[in-house]
Design a protein around this motif. Structure first.
Motif, PDB file in Angstrom:
ATOM      1  N   GLY A  31      10.639  -4.064  -1.325  1.00 42.59           N
ATOM      2  CA  GLY A  31      10.006  -2.891  -1.121  1.00 42.59           C
ATOM      3  C   GLY A  31       8.799  -2.968  -0.084  1.00 42.59           C
ATOM      4  O   GLY A  31       8.477  -4.191   0.399  1.00 42.59           O
ATOM      5  N   VAL A  32       8.037  -1.919   0.391  1.00 39.53           N
ATOM      6  CA  VAL A  32       6.790  -2.179   1.433  1.00 39.53           C
ATOM      7  C   VAL A  32       5.818  -2.982   0.786  1.00 39.53           C
ATOM      8  O   VAL A  32       4.934  -3.562   1.674  1.00 39.53           O
ATOM      9  N   ASP A  33       5.506  -3.093  -0.303  1.00 38.88           N
ATOM     10  CA  ASP A  33       4.746  -3.792  -0.936  1.00 38.88           C
ATOM     11  C   ASP A  33       5.153  -5.472  -1.172  1.00 38.88           C
ATOM     12  O   ASP A  33       4.128  -6.268  -1.847  1.00 38.88           O
TER      13      ASP A  33
ATOM     14  N   TYR B 104      12.832  -5.059  -5.701  1.00 37.52           N
ATOM     15  CA  TYR B 104      13.239  -3.815  -6.342  1.00 37.52           C
ATOM     16  C   TYR B 104      14.694  -3.568  -6.473  1.00 37.52           C
ATOM     17  O   TYR B 104      15.542  -4.220  -5.712  1.00 37.52           O
TER      18      TYR B 104
ATOM     19  N   HIS C 163      12.621   0.772 -10.794  1.00 35.94           N
ATOM     20  CA  HIS C 163      11.603  -0.232 -10.886  1.00 35.94           C
ATOM     21  C   HIS C 163      11.446  -0.787 -12.316  1.00 35.94           C
ATOM     22  O   HIS C 163      11.924  -0.049 -13.491  1.00 35.94           O
TER      23      HIS C 163
ATOM     24  N   ASP D 151       5.692   2.026  -3.469  1.00 33.13           N
ATOM     25  CA  ASP D 151       6.677   2.077  -2.680  1.00 33.13           C
ATOM     26  C   ASP D 151       7.405   3.379  -2.572  1.00 33.13           C
ATOM     27  O   ASP D 151       7.719   3.918  -3.525  1.00 33.13           O
TER      28      ASP D 151
END
Length: 566
Positions: free
Chosen positions: A78-80, A84, A140, A161
């Motif tokens: 994810g963007v974090d 995932y 998630h 995300d």
């Protein structure tokens, strides 16, 4: 502008189309694959990994012999920076009824609930009925170690995300449907004859979203206590907290705003003024709509100092404010109003609204901990990076501004291109038609407890009423709503809260038997049933807007009541 669809999802969709095309006059048949061989048999599915499969023997609790499959789909970063995937479990019974049940779960999702097709109101789950059932975490993991530093917001931090938000909202269900169809085709050698979806709370929301977004897939949908406006309902959490803090301005501890006896007093007053409106003084308010015009909270206000037999002026003001629903400074409604019912004095209502008994939550209610985390991280854009301590989450709700913060459930930005109201609600939530679902012959049953502390039964009734208006004469031909007197969120409360809504749905879809009243009984697991109720009590649940009226005879029998116009 068209969005680019990931290749893996195109592959899964093509598989589903090939499978579903067999559900017409000629079913696509193939050689059945044994349970142990399913991981290898599905190895060709791109971005789907079956991690295990095993045969499970029948047990003495009614669980039938079945094949249990686990796996993951769409593994990604994810963007974090966190990992995932959509984790899933599917159970395929040996004595298959040729049906598929898509089990959609509640809360924040985040864990794979056993795929049994269980709901709190059902005595017999989907797996026991012979359904092949799938369940998932919706993309998630609530206990992701990478998010442990978020504290109580650990299960909400996925909201950072954007794809995790979309998966939670609706796209995970798209993927899971195609995976389930493939598993069924491979294991049984044929596709399902019927497809169903069922869930309560957030699961009920999933179900109503599917009735719009995936109308061509499901023959029957069962939606319990549907959080159809879930982001708006989360704004109610802040409204409640700020209302409770008005009770004792010098000591705004929401846990002390109303004692358990205070709320039992309110419930008793509801019964005193509304119980007999249906002709029977039996501890249930069947005519909920009429009750709202009859019940006067002000009748409980103390003439002088607060005593055990009355409420203070600030308590009356706070309850009135909370039940009117959140508004901004212009007076515009931000969610829904609520109905007073006899379940307000029960433990489930208190757990959600006022106080828990959970030490890590500092005994704050669920709205001030888990609910605050959802509003903060998942439903506001951009996510509000709130510290995950009980005090910080409570403070987030305390300072929530209904003019400037509430609109953020509709907000988008360059990263989060869908607002919470877009990815969480049915696309036509404000003007429901379900035209495609109706035209394909789909059937919908919705149920909702009148004492639900999480989602307002009034909101569900308004949504359903608009659906009926839009559908006209066809409305009753494909949809029913049952509101349950006294029932809390999904089950529980002083209520007859066990009824076979799933069986009624199957009979409607497969036999053409449209449900009328559902017979509800006492759930043996419900600890909030009044001690003076007969263990054999049954009651009819009437198709809304009808209400049950006592006709005479055995007060404990559903046959003594008749469903009539309110």
């Amino acid at each position: 502008m068209h969005k680019k669809i990931p290749a893996a999802r195109i592959t899964l969709t093509l598989i589903a189309v090939a499978t579903l095309s067999a559900c017409g006059t000629t079913a696509m048949r193939s050689t059945p694959v044994a349970c142990a061989e399913l991981p290898a048999a599905l190895a060709s599915l791109k971005n789907v990994r079956v991690t295990a499969s095993k045969d499970v023997a029948a047990d003495d609790k009614g669980t039938p012999a079945h094949c249990q499959v686990t796996g993951v789909a769409h593994e990604r970063t994810g963007v974090d920076g966190n990992a995932y995937a959509i984790a899933f479990e599917m159970r395929l019974p040996q004595a298959w009824n040729k049906g598929f049940l898509h089990q959609v779960n509640g809360g924040n999702d985040g864990k794979v609930v056993p795929a049994t097709g269980a709901l709190g109101v059902l005595a017999v789950n989907g797996l026991q009925r012979g359904f092949a059932v799938i369940s998932s975490d919706s993309g998630h993991a609530e206990a992701d170690p990478a998010n442990k530093h978020f504290g109580l917001a650990q299960g909400n931090a996925f909201g950072i995300d954007p794809q995790a938000r979309r998966d939670y909202g609706y796209t995970a269900n798209d993927t899971l449907f195609t995976v389930a169809q493939s598993l069924i085709q491979r294991h049984y050698g044929q596709p399902p004859a019927r497809n169903y979806m069922a869930g309560c709370s957030n699961g009920g929301r999933h179900a109503l979203v599917a009735a719009t977004r995936y109308a061509d897939r499901y023959d029957g949908i069962l939606a319990g206590a549907p959080g159809l406006n879930l982001p708006k309902a989360a704004v109610q959490h802040a409204w409640d907290v700020q209302s409770w803090q008005m009770v004792h301005p010098a000591d705004p501890d929401i846990r002390k705003a109303f004692s358990p006896d205070d709320m039992k007093l309110v419930a008793a007053k509801v019964l005193q003024q509304c119980d007999a409106l249906d002709g029977a003084a039996d501890g249930l308010v069947n005519d909920l709509g009429r009750c709202q015009s009859v019940f006067k909270l002000a009748d409980l206000q103390c003439a002088g100092d607060k005593t055990a037999q009355c409420l203070s002026a600030t308590q009356v003001t706070a309850l009135d404010r909370a039940f009117a629903g959140p508004r901004n400074s212009k007076g515009e409604a931000l969610y829904s109003d609520w109905s007073f019912d006899a379940g307000m004095g029960a433990g489930n209502w208190r757990f959600w609204k006022l106080e828990s008994q959970i030490p890590p939550w500092d005994k704050l209610p669920l709205i001030a901990t888990m609910g605050a985390g959802s509003l903060s991280y998942v439903f506001t854009t951009p996510p509000t990076m709130t510290n995950g301590t009980p005090a910080a989450l409570l403070n987030f709700l305390t300072k929530f501004n209904f003019d400037t913060d509430a609109p953020r459930i509709f907000a988008r930005n360059d990263l989060h291109t869908e607002s919470a109201m877009q990815f969480m609600t049915p696309p036509d939530v404000d003007d429901p038609k379900l035209s495609a679902f109706r035209q394909r012959g789909g059937k919908l049953i919705v149920y909702h407890g009148n004492s639900d502390a999480v989602f307002s039964v009034n909101d569900t009734q308004r949504w359903f009423g608009q659906l009926q208006t839009n559908a006209g004469a066809d409305g009753a031909a494909f949809s029913r709503l049952y509101s349950v007197p006294g029932m809390a969120h999904c089950s529980g409360g002083p209520a007859t809260d066990q009824f076979d809504a799933l069986g009624a749905l199957v009979d409607w879809v497969e036999k053409g038997q449209a449900p009328q009243a559902l017979t509800a009984s006492l759930n043996p697991a419900n600890k909030e049933v009044p001690a003076n109720w007969s263990a054999s009590r049954t009651r009819p649940l009437c198709a809304w807007p009808q209400v049950a009226r006592y006709q005479g005879g055995d007060l404990e029998s559903a046959s003594s009541f008749r469903c009539v116009a309110p």
